[in-house]
Design an enzyme around this catalytic site. Sequence first.
Site, PDB file in Angstrom:
ATOM      1  N   TRP A 190       0.859  -1.177   0.000  1.00  0.00           N
ATOM      2  CA  TRP A 190       0.000   0.000   0.000  1.00  0.00           C
ATOM      3  C   TRP A 190       0.895   1.227   0.000  1.00  0.00           C
ATOM      4  O   TRP A 190       2.125   1.088  -0.013  1.00  0.00           O
ATOM      5  CB  TRP A 190      -0.943   0.002   1.214  1.00  0.00           C
ATOM      6  CG  TRP A 190      -2.309   0.532   0.859  1.00  0.00           C
ATOM      7  CD1 TRP A 190      -2.773   1.808   1.054  1.00  0.00           C
ATOM      8  CD2 TRP A 190      -3.364  -0.202   0.240  1.00  0.00           C
ATOM      9  NE1 TRP A 190      -4.068   1.904   0.578  1.00  0.00           N
ATOM     10  CE2 TRP A 190      -4.454   0.698   0.074  1.00  0.00           C
ATOM     11  CE3 TRP A 190      -3.508  -1.517  -0.205  1.00  0.00           C
ATOM     12  CZ2 TRP A 190      -5.664   0.319  -0.520  1.00  0.00           C
ATOM     13  CZ3 TRP A 190      -4.699  -1.902  -0.789  1.00  0.00           C
ATOM     14  CH2 TRP A 190      -5.764  -0.982  -0.935  1.00  0.00           C
ATOM     15  N   ASP A 191       0.295   2.417  -0.001  1.00  0.00           N
ATOM     16  CA  ASP A 191       1.151   3.606  -0.075  1.00  0.00           C
ATOM     17  C   ASP A 191       1.768   3.962   1.271  1.00  0.00           C
ATOM     18  O   ASP A 191       2.451   4.978   1.393  1.00  0.00           O
ATOM     19  CB  ASP A 191       0.421   4.810  -0.684  1.00  0.00           C
ATOM     20  CG  ASP A 191      -0.862   5.182   0.035  1.00  0.00           C
ATOM     21  OD1 ASP A 191      -1.174   4.546   1.061  1.00  0.00           O
ATOM     22  OD2 ASP A 191      -1.560   6.109  -0.438  1.00  0.00           O
ATOM     23  N   TRP A 192       1.528   3.144   2.302  1.00  0.00           N
ATOM     24  CA  TRP A 192       2.195   3.309   3.589  1.00  0.00           C
ATOM     25  C   TRP A 192       2.770   1.992   4.104  1.00  0.00           C
ATOM     26  O   TRP A 192       3.221   1.912   5.236  1.00  0.00           O
ATOM     27  CB  TRP A 192       1.232   3.865   4.645  1.00  0.00           C
ATOM     28  CG  TRP A 192      -0.167   3.324   4.504  1.00  0.00           C
ATOM     29  CD1 TRP A 192      -1.252   3.981   4.014  1.00  0.00           C
ATOM     30  CD2 TRP A 192      -0.618   1.996   4.826  1.00  0.00           C
ATOM     31  NE1 TRP A 192      -2.361   3.155   4.005  1.00  0.00           N
ATOM     32  CE2 TRP A 192      -1.995   1.940   4.505  1.00  0.00           C
ATOM     33  CE3 TRP A 192      -0.011   0.852   5.351  1.00  0.00           C
ATOM     34  CZ2 TRP A 192      -2.772   0.776   4.679  1.00  0.00           C
ATOM     35  CZ3 TRP A 192      -0.771  -0.298   5.529  1.00  0.00           C
ATOM     36  CH2 TRP A 192      -2.138  -0.332   5.191  1.00  0.00           C
ATOM     37  N   ASN A 456     -13.977   0.544   1.070  1.00  0.00           N
ATOM     38  CA  ASN A 456     -13.218   1.792   1.127  1.00  0.00           C
ATOM     39  C   ASN A 456     -12.963   2.313  -0.283  1.00  0.00           C
ATOM     40  O   ASN A 456     -12.247   1.675  -1.065  1.00  0.00           O
ATOM     41  CB  ASN A 456     -11.877   1.572   1.829  1.00  0.00           C
ATOM     42  CG  ASN A 456     -10.977   2.799   1.730  1.00  0.00           C
ATOM     43  OD1 ASN A 456     -11.169   3.793   2.417  1.00  0.00           O
ATOM     44  ND2 ASN A 456      -9.985   2.749   0.838  1.00  0.00           N
ATOM     45  N   GLU A 457     -13.599   3.422  -0.629  1.00  0.00           N
ATOM     46  CA  GLU A 457     -13.316   4.235  -1.812  1.00  0.00           C
ATOM     47  C   GLU A 457     -13.665   3.576  -3.144  1.00  0.00           C
ATOM     48  O   GLU A 457     -13.297   4.096  -4.208  1.00  0.00           O
ATOM     49  CB  GLU A 457     -11.833   4.691  -1.827  1.00  0.00           C
ATOM     50  CG  GLU A 457     -11.486   5.586  -0.652  1.00  0.00           C
ATOM     51  CD  GLU A 457     -10.098   6.181  -0.699  1.00  0.00           C
ATOM     52  OE1 GLU A 457      -9.850   7.140   0.042  1.00  0.00           O
ATOM     53  OE2 GLU A 457      -9.255   5.671  -1.471  1.00  0.00           O
ATOM     54  N   GLU A 554     -11.683  10.703   6.217  1.00  0.00           N
ATOM     55  CA  GLU A 554     -10.247  10.546   5.911  1.00  0.00           C
ATOM     56  C   GLU A 554      -9.689  11.896   5.512  1.00  0.00           C
ATOM     57  O   GLU A 554     -10.283  12.604   4.695  1.00  0.00           O
ATOM     58  CB  GLU A 554      -9.999   9.562   4.761  1.00  0.00           C
ATOM     59  CG  GLU A 554      -9.957   8.109   5.132  1.00  0.00           C
ATOM     60  CD  GLU A 554      -9.352   7.268   4.001  1.00  0.00           C
ATOM     61  OE1 GLU A 554      -8.488   7.795   3.254  1.00  0.00           O
ATOM     62  OE2 GLU A 554      -9.747   6.100   3.877  1.00  0.00           O
TER      63      GLU A 554
END
EC number: 3.2.1.25
Length: 879
Positions: A190-192, A456-457, A554
């Site tokens: 993921w981006d983190w 989510n999204e 968020e």
Amino acid sequence: MRLHLLLLLALCGTGTTAAALSYSLRGNWSICNGNGSLELPGAVPGCVHSALFQQGLIQDSYYRFNDLNYRWISLDNWTYSKEFKIPFEISKWQKVNLILEGVDTISKILFNEVTIGETDNMFNRYSFDITNVVRDVNSIELRFQSAVLYAAQQSKAHTRYPVPPDCPPLVQKGECHVNFVRKEQCSFSWDWGPSFPTQGIWKDVRIEAYNICHLNDFTFSPIYDKSAQAWNLEIEATFDVVGSKPVGGQVIVAIPKLQTQQMYNLELQPGKRIVELFLNISKNITVETWWPHGHGNQTGYNMTILFELDGGLNIEKSAKVYFRTVELIEEPIKGSPGLSFYFKINGFPIFLKGSNWIPADSFQDRVTSELLRLLLQSVVDANMNTLRVWGGGIYEQDEFYELCDELGIMVWQDFMFACALYPTDQGFLDSVRAEVAYQIKRLKSHPSIIIWSGNNENEEALMMNWYHISITDRPIYIRDYVTLYVKNIRELVLAGDKSRPFITSSPTNGAETVAEGWVSQNPNSNYFGDVHFYDYISDCWNWKVFPRARFASEYGYQSWPSFSTLEKVSSTEDWSFSSKFSLHRQHHEGGNKQMLYQAGLHFKLPKSTDPLRTFKDTIYLTQVMQAQCVKTETEFYRRSRSEIVDQQGHTMGALYWQLNDIWQAPSWASLEYGGKWKMLHYFAQNFFAPLLPVGFENENTFYIYGVSDLHSDYSMTLTVRVHTWSSLEPVCSCVTEHLVMKGGEAVHLYEEPVSELLRRCGNCTRESCVVSFYLSADHELLSPTNYHFLSSLKEAVGLCKAQITAIISQQGDIFVFDLETSAVAPFVWLDVGSIPGRFSDNGFLMTEKTRTILFYPWEPTSKSELEQSFHVTSLTDIY
């Protein structure tokens, strides 16, 4: 809510029979890779990565570049095996099952060399009938297939049309087609977070043997009857009746503290049977309700249920029952198009304050009870009342929800679908339906969970066309979206849990999304539902860039974790903001540059001749930037709760992204990997305070709003002080007349043109002065002291290097830091390296000569250890 199943207890008394026997297969197993070249012992629960590390065959997976170096582990097909002797006479039991609480993920299961089933869903519980194959001495094998290879095969087999995205962005260094496997979505990167698609048995595995009948599942929901003004309890028990004859008996349900006991007769027909009980609680009995943190107590009641069945079979369950109501209010607002979006708990409107939860580790066997409690205690210590369990991770373990019940943390629970479109072939839907039904049954008794959200999204991804789908093909994907989240997941939620609301996605327009056919043209509308908002280019000190939305679920900014956290997984050559390691660890495209750009808008960037000093100062400055940005945005949302401006407003929730970290890397988190508080978390303790004065400017006028989460009105005064950067004595101070702070509202308290403020305070200039303010009553502080900068700090005049000293003393388990400064010091940061614990405050503006701060250690430590590790930094140290 822990449900204590008394599996091993033969209840005392004449003619009673043991309910069942259970034998856990936890502990040591054997693990081997696909070609048999590597064999090692491994623990269950656990995973292959952990087993390899524990045997010294690999380093810490988080060290430096090991997420890439160890990619081979996830691409291999591993086998878990075990031989065991059952410690009871198996022939005396009519039915024997193998129960797997969690298998990660794709496996074929052999019991005594007979294939008994397969698994394809990390989030489901599996039960296999092994009555005809079990012996006194047995062997079991779980033959895993790489989830990465399986996902690629499933994607390739889906030939009718693509299901995007194929792969994550290159900067994430991840694996592809995660949307084709029912596994923790962020485990492919993921981006983190890193890519560690684990394999293993991640939860309990056991043998269960029983006669006559067995209680498979037990759950309940408290329901408040408004017309009768009384509480009821809906109880559901699922039995497996062995044999061809019905089983009769009675059930006794008791909640002693509510003076409630009820008896029911029942008859169970052979096979799988569901028993539904309805317990009435007298309206003359006072029932104390469960409240979120900061709004009341988390009262629960012990309940016992005893099934006395034919053949002397007694089955007893005990549980803790909490009573609370939750409503999602979507109704017209005067002066604004659209609908409200807020929650009432026990009939009282609650502003949701908190953050978003991600998995606490890539390897779930490392997530201990102690770590969960530390992280969740940090939530309430920062005045939060809500966590959103984000849809790209996992449905958390039972203990997580038990702690949220205990601590008063409301949970917004996503189903585990995130940032992707998903297939809807029958096999996939069958697996999802089993997953959802199981998770609803497992979790619905928890009062902490206040809403289910489908994903989510994904509505936004579809309707904002993240994946560049042609307009002619879009109806296919809308059909699949509705099939998955509405016709399957929503249908199961409505059938299985009527005690809390359901929305299809986040962000979504709620009732408006439903009206538009389950997908909205603009799912991120400020007039409906919730929004996700990120903007790394606009100046975060300018509150006008933020959406005046109904609910912000968020938003956030990145920072780097502290040097003491990074040091454990890096080497000296990595300690530079431009090092290969720093670039590798950043999984958000352009993230490091964005942090420096945002910091550079208001602060001078570090320019030390010492590279290590520059790296540490840069880390510090990213945390300053993040904390100040999220503070400004959160305070904007909190002060927008009671007003409509330009037809927008009535914001009733602020959940910043994100609470915690999955590894040691730059991210949006306020808690570093392992739980250390970043500066943002200390700021959250203040900007989420129950009473808070919020300062801001509009058209060169300075305003202060008072924000209250309290249930009652309070009389208080507001004190406003102005300091010059060059003096520890205020140049002016004013105290208002008594103000009435309305409970549950944000109200205007104070305004003054900035030019008047500066003139009144000794001809201050924007660059030379800073404003601070607080609420008090009878000389007692009721709110944190807040502040407002009149200019960027890189333009501050009179700011000089502060010499800050500390005298450390000990009072019981707490340490006292008596600080003294030679000058005004912004963003004072106290650090004790790797010593676990937190300060009572940190990252603060020090405008007085002395200040006392407490340190709460999480593990035993000594004064001398603290003195050796202690370091203090302020913004003046890097200027």
